[in-house]
Motif scaffolding. Structure first.
Motif, mmCIF file in Angstrom:
data_model
loop_
_atom_site.group_PDB
_atom_site.id
_atom_site.type_symbol
_atom_site.label_atom_id
_atom_site.label_comp_id
_atom_site.label_asym_id
_atom_site.label_seq_id
_atom_site.Cartn_x
_atom_site.Cartn_y
_atom_site.Cartn_z
ATOM 1 N N MET A 105 1.356 -3.615 4.399
ATOM 2 C CA MET A 105 0.666 -2.354 4.654
ATOM 3 C C MET A 105 1.309 -1.526 5.758
ATOM 4 O O MET A 105 1.838 -2.056 6.727
ATOM 5 N N ASP A 106 1.221 -0.224 5.579
ATOM 6 C CA ASP A 106 1.637 0.805 6.532
ATOM 7 C C ASP A 106 1.047 0.535 7.928
ATOM 8 O O ASP A 106 -0.156 0.333 8.062
ATOM 9 N N SER A 107 1.893 0.551 8.960
ATOM 10 C CA SER A 107 1.419 0.291 10.332
ATOM 11 C C SER A 107 1.574 1.504 11.250
ATOM 12 O O SER A 107 1.361 1.396 12.463
ATOM 13 N N THR A 108 1.955 2.651 10.692
ATOM 14 C CA THR A 108 2.304 3.819 11.518
ATOM 15 C C THR A 108 1.217 4.188 12.534
ATOM 16 O O THR A 108 1.509 4.470 13.691
ATOM 17 N N GLY A 109 -0.057 4.186 12.084
ATOM 18 C CA GLY A 109 -1.128 4.689 12.949
ATOM 19 C C GLY A 109 -1.903 3.605 13.686
ATOM 20 O O GLY A 109 -2.933 3.882 14.299
ATOM 21 N N ILE A 110 -1.395 2.368 13.679
ATOM 22 C CA ILE A 110 -2.148 1.230 14.236
ATOM 23 C C ILE A 110 -2.423 1.386 15.735
ATOM 24 O O ILE A 110 -3.394 0.853 16.264
ATOM 25 N N ASP A 116 -9.387 20.977 15.690
ATOM 26 C CA ASP A 116 -8.932 20.019 14.680
ATOM 27 C C ASP A 116 -8.248 20.756 13.531
ATOM 28 O O ASP A 116 -8.891 21.141 12.558
ATOM 29 N N VAL A 117 -6.941 20.990 13.670
ATOM 30 C CA VAL A 117 -6.209 21.677 12.599
ATOM 31 C C VAL A 117 -5.148 20.769 11.977
ATOM 32 O O VAL A 117 -4.315 21.206 11.203
ATOM 33 N N HIS A 118 -5.189 19.481 12.342
ATOM 34 C CA HIS A 118 -4.248 18.545 11.722
ATOM 35 C C HIS A 118 -4.820 17.135 11.744
ATOM 36 O O HIS A 118 -5.454 16.725 12.701
ATOM 37 N N THR A 119 -4.578 16.408 10.661
ATOM 38 C CA THR A 119 -4.850 14.976 10.672
ATOM 39 C C THR A 119 -3.665 14.299 9.995
ATOM 40 O O THR A 119 -3.042 14.867 9.096
ATOM 41 N N SER A 120 -3.333 13.100 10.446
ATOM 42 C CA SER A 120 -2.115 12.451 9.953
ATOM 43 C C SER A 120 -2.325 11.845 8.566
ATOM 44 O O SER A 120 -3.441 11.485 8.196
ATOM 45 N N GLY A 121 -1.246 11.693 7.827
ATOM 46 C CA GLY A 121 -1.291 11.018 6.531
ATOM 47 C C GLY A 121 -1.321 9.503 6.683
ATOM 48 O O GLY A 121 -1.421 8.770 5.701
ATOM 49 N N THR A 149 0.815 -1.224 0.000
ATOM 50 C CA THR A 149 0.000 0.000 0.000
ATOM 51 C C THR A 149 0.845 1.269 0.000
ATOM 52 O O THR A 149 0.347 2.331 -0.319
ATOM 53 N N GLY A 150 2.134 1.165 0.369
ATOM 54 C CA GLY A 150 2.843 2.407 0.659
ATOM 55 C C GLY A 150 2.168 3.033 1.871
ATOM 56 O O GLY A 150 1.541 2.330 2.666
ATOM 57 N N ASP A 151 2.267 4.349 2.027
ATOM 58 C CA ASP A 151 1.647 5.017 3.176
ATOM 59 C C ASP A 151 0.188 5.315 2.845
ATOM 60 O O ASP A 151 -0.122 5.733 1.740
ATOM 61 N N VAL A 152 -0.678 5.141 3.830
ATOM 62 C CA VAL A 152 -2.105 5.227 3.489
ATOM 63 C C VAL A 152 -2.959 5.713 4.656
ATOM 64 O O VAL A 152 -2.682 5.424 5.810
ATOM 65 N N ARG A 153 -3.971 6.510 4.321
ATOM 66 C CA ARG A 153 -5.045 6.820 5.265
ATOM 67 C C ARG A 153 -6.349 6.704 4.492
ATOM 68 O O ARG A 153 -6.325 6.492 3.270
ATOM 69 N N VAL A 154 -7.465 6.835 5.197
ATOM 70 C CA VAL A 154 -8.760 6.723 4.530
ATOM 71 C C VAL A 154 -9.557 7.980 4.833
ATOM 72 O O VAL A 154 -9.885 8.254 6.000
ATOM 73 N N GLU A 155 -9.845 8.762 3.791
ATOM 74 C CA GLU A 155 -10.667 9.959 3.999
ATOM 75 C C GLU A 155 -12.059 9.498 4.415
ATOM 76 O O GLU A 155 -12.622 8.565 3.831
ATOM 77 N N ASN A 156 -12.595 10.113 5.464
ATOM 78 C CA ASN A 156 -13.871 9.622 6.002
ATOM 79 C C ASN A 156 -14.612 10.749 6.688
ATOM 80 O O ASN A 156 -14.035 11.785 7.017
ATOM 81 N N GLU A 157 -15.877 10.547 6.895
ATOM 82 C CA GLU A 157 -16.689 11.496 7.644
ATOM 83 C C GLU A 157 -17.234 10.745 8.846
ATOM 84 O O GLU A 157 -18.060 9.841 8.687
ATOM 85 N N PHE A 173 4.184 20.380 8.092
ATOM 86 C CA PHE A 173 5.281 19.652 7.452
ATOM 87 C C PHE A 173 5.287 19.990 5.965
ATOM 88 O O PHE A 173 4.226 20.017 5.346
ATOM 89 N N ALA A 174 6.461 20.181 5.387
ATOM 90 C CA ALA A 174 6.540 20.411 3.941
ATOM 91 C C ALA A 174 5.985 19.208 3.185
ATOM 92 O O ALA A 174 5.509 19.326 2.060
ATOM 93 N N SER A 175 6.022 18.039 3.832
ATOM 94 C CA SER A 175 5.546 16.814 3.174
ATOM 95 C C SER A 175 4.019 16.780 3.032
ATOM 96 O O SER A 175 3.484 15.970 2.292
ATOM 97 N N GLN A 176 3.310 17.672 3.740
ATOM 98 C CA GLN A 176 1.841 17.724 3.650
ATOM 99 C C GLN A 176 1.439 18.516 2.406
ATOM 100 O O GLN A 176 0.749 19.544 2.491
ATOM 101 N N VAL A 177 1.849 18.044 1.247
ATOM 102 C CA VAL A 177 1.698 18.829 0.019
ATOM 103 C C VAL A 177 0.231 19.110 -0.317
ATOM 104 O O VAL A 177 -0.130 20.210 -0.726
#
Ligand SMILES: [Zn+2]
Ligand SMILES: [Zn+2]
Length: 446
Positions: free
Chosen positions: A227-232, A393-398, A194-202, A264-268
């Protein structure tokens, strides 16, 4: 000490039939023959965060996914960053057919200038945004031969790399444009990364585009899923990027003076949205920080958003404060980043003032806590308004939280699972998630 060593050698020699020197072990003595199997070797990115690189080997061919660096910390003083150990690949570089890139973050592409010639300069398959970042970085290494970059669209069909192996990209959501997952099609089934992944959701309900993105897995035979495990370790779903942007938009709308957005500059993708917000409220944009400027140049080059309202920092005094929005690096309290220099009055052009609104659109990366405390102390001394992710809520992780990862698991039917992109406890937590969803424990590789 040396005596013990010598006597040990002598003792050993008494058991040998000849006095011929002991031959050094060759790699093929240690590594079993491949036969008809597929071999997968993560050279980095497991039991750690950073230097992602995975080898997929079948018959006489090797495909490598990602070539990242790892950032250093207090445990590695004097070291700029760490590269994966590629000895295995160097010994077999004539068999490397492709380097496939999931996305343009440095923990996935940062190793390319240092490693690519050692890998025999194989073709690099990447989406466009990643390609531009790779090329931009390569400019700093003019002595290297030109890269062989092949730009791929997410919608492209499978690309044959060898008679047995094909590569296919699929779009997914992270925090940088053109983030993709990679499918290596093999005679035994797909290897999905998957590479790095999140799921846009409401509120925990995945967005329609997410459902669409994973539909392609309905009829696929997936042999191995990684799969990415960063946020597990965080339960539930992250706040949606849409809600974050809405909050920031309303802060900008009512801010009495300058707005300084640090992220972060990475938050393009978020930076693209900041540019839109500024446009909406007639604010000029100032970009501060080297990596931020690099990424904004690529945004400009690709025409991802209007950029005619970006002005040089030297012109800051030409505009009233309520017509200025600054996007800066340094939300982690980095010593020499723009925001820290503003906070400690060493910035060449900017002095903070009471009417400023400063938004830290990032969380605090573990290990940076002290630096961020110091930054906040410095900022609060100016009596400006400071808003962090703790206030609103001014940040959410990638990187998706556990609920998001679980949802992705449910979209893909796989035989084996290998959690990656995480420290050991994260990999174990991710393994547990897969087991709870019905993957046999003997099919989970940690
Ligand atoms: Zn990333
Ligand atoms: Zn990453």
């Amino acid at each position: 000490m040396s005596n013990t060593y010598t006597s040990g050698l002598r003792h050993k020699n008494t058991h040998r039939r000849t006095n011929a020197p002991i031959a050094a072990k060759k790699p093929h003595d240690i590594i079993p023959a491949l036969g008809d199997s597929i071999r997968i070797i993560p050279l980095g990115g497991v039991e750690e965060i950073g230097k992602n690189m995975t080898v997929i080997e079948f018959k006489n061919d090797i495909i490598v996914v990602d070539a990242g660096i790892q950032f250093t910390d207090d445990d590695t003083p004097g070291v700029d960053y760490i590269l994966p150990n590629i000895k295995y690949l160097e010994d077999r570089k004539d068999r490397i057919r492709a380097l496939v890139i999931t996305h343009g973050h440095l923990d996935h592409i940062g190793g390319i200038p240092y490693l690519i010639t050692r890998l025999g300069n194989p073709p690099i398959y990447t989406r466009e945004f990643g390609a531009l970042l790779i090329q931009k970085r390569q400019v700093e290494f003019p002595h290297l031969p030109p890269l062989n970059i092949r730009i791929v669209e997410a919608s492209d069909k499978s690309i044959p790399i060898t008679p047995d192996l094909k590569v296919r990209f699929f779009g997914l959501t992270h925090s940088i444009p053109d983030s993709t997952g990679v499918i290596i099609e093999t005679p035994y089934g797909d290897i999905v990364n998957t590479g790095d992944v999140r799921v846009e959701n409401e509120n925990g309900v995945p967005a329609e585009k997410e459902v669409e993105q994973y539909k392609m897995f309905k009829d696929r035979k997936v042999l191995l899923f990684t799969m990415d495990s960063t946020g597990i370790d965080k339960s539930g779903f992250s706040p949606s990027e849409t809600s974050i942007l809405k909050n920031i938009d309303s802060i900008v709308a009512t801010a009495p003076g300058r707005v300084i957005l640090a992220t972060f500059a990475s938050q393009v993708e978020r930076i693209v949205e900041f540019l839109k917000t500024a446009k909406r409220y007639g604010r000029k944009v100032l970009i501060e920080g080297r990596s931020m400027k690099t990424n904004v140049e690529i945004i400009k080059h690709l025409n991802l958003v209007e950029t005619d309202h970006i002005v040089p920092i030297e012109d800051i005094e030409k505009y009233p404060p309520n017509k200025i929005l600054m996007v800066a690096t340094g939300a982690q309290g980095e010593e020499f980043a723009a925001l820290m220099r503003m906070s400690n009055k060493t910035h060449k052009f900017i002095r903070l003032q009471r009417s400023d609104t400063i938004i830290l659109s990032s969380s605090v990366i573990p290990g940076n806590d002290k630096a961020v405390e110091k930054l906040k102390d410095n900022l609060f001394r100016h009596d400006a308004k400071i808003i962090t992710y703790l206030d609103s809520d001014v940040h959410t992780s990638g990187h998706g939280k556990r609920g998001e990862l679980e949802w992705v698991h449910k979209q893909i039917l796989y035989k084996y699972f290998m959690p990656v992109h995480g420290s050991h406890f994260r990999l174990k937590m991710h393994a547990e998630l897969a087991a709870n969803l019905g993957c046999p424990r003997e099919n989970i590789i940690v």
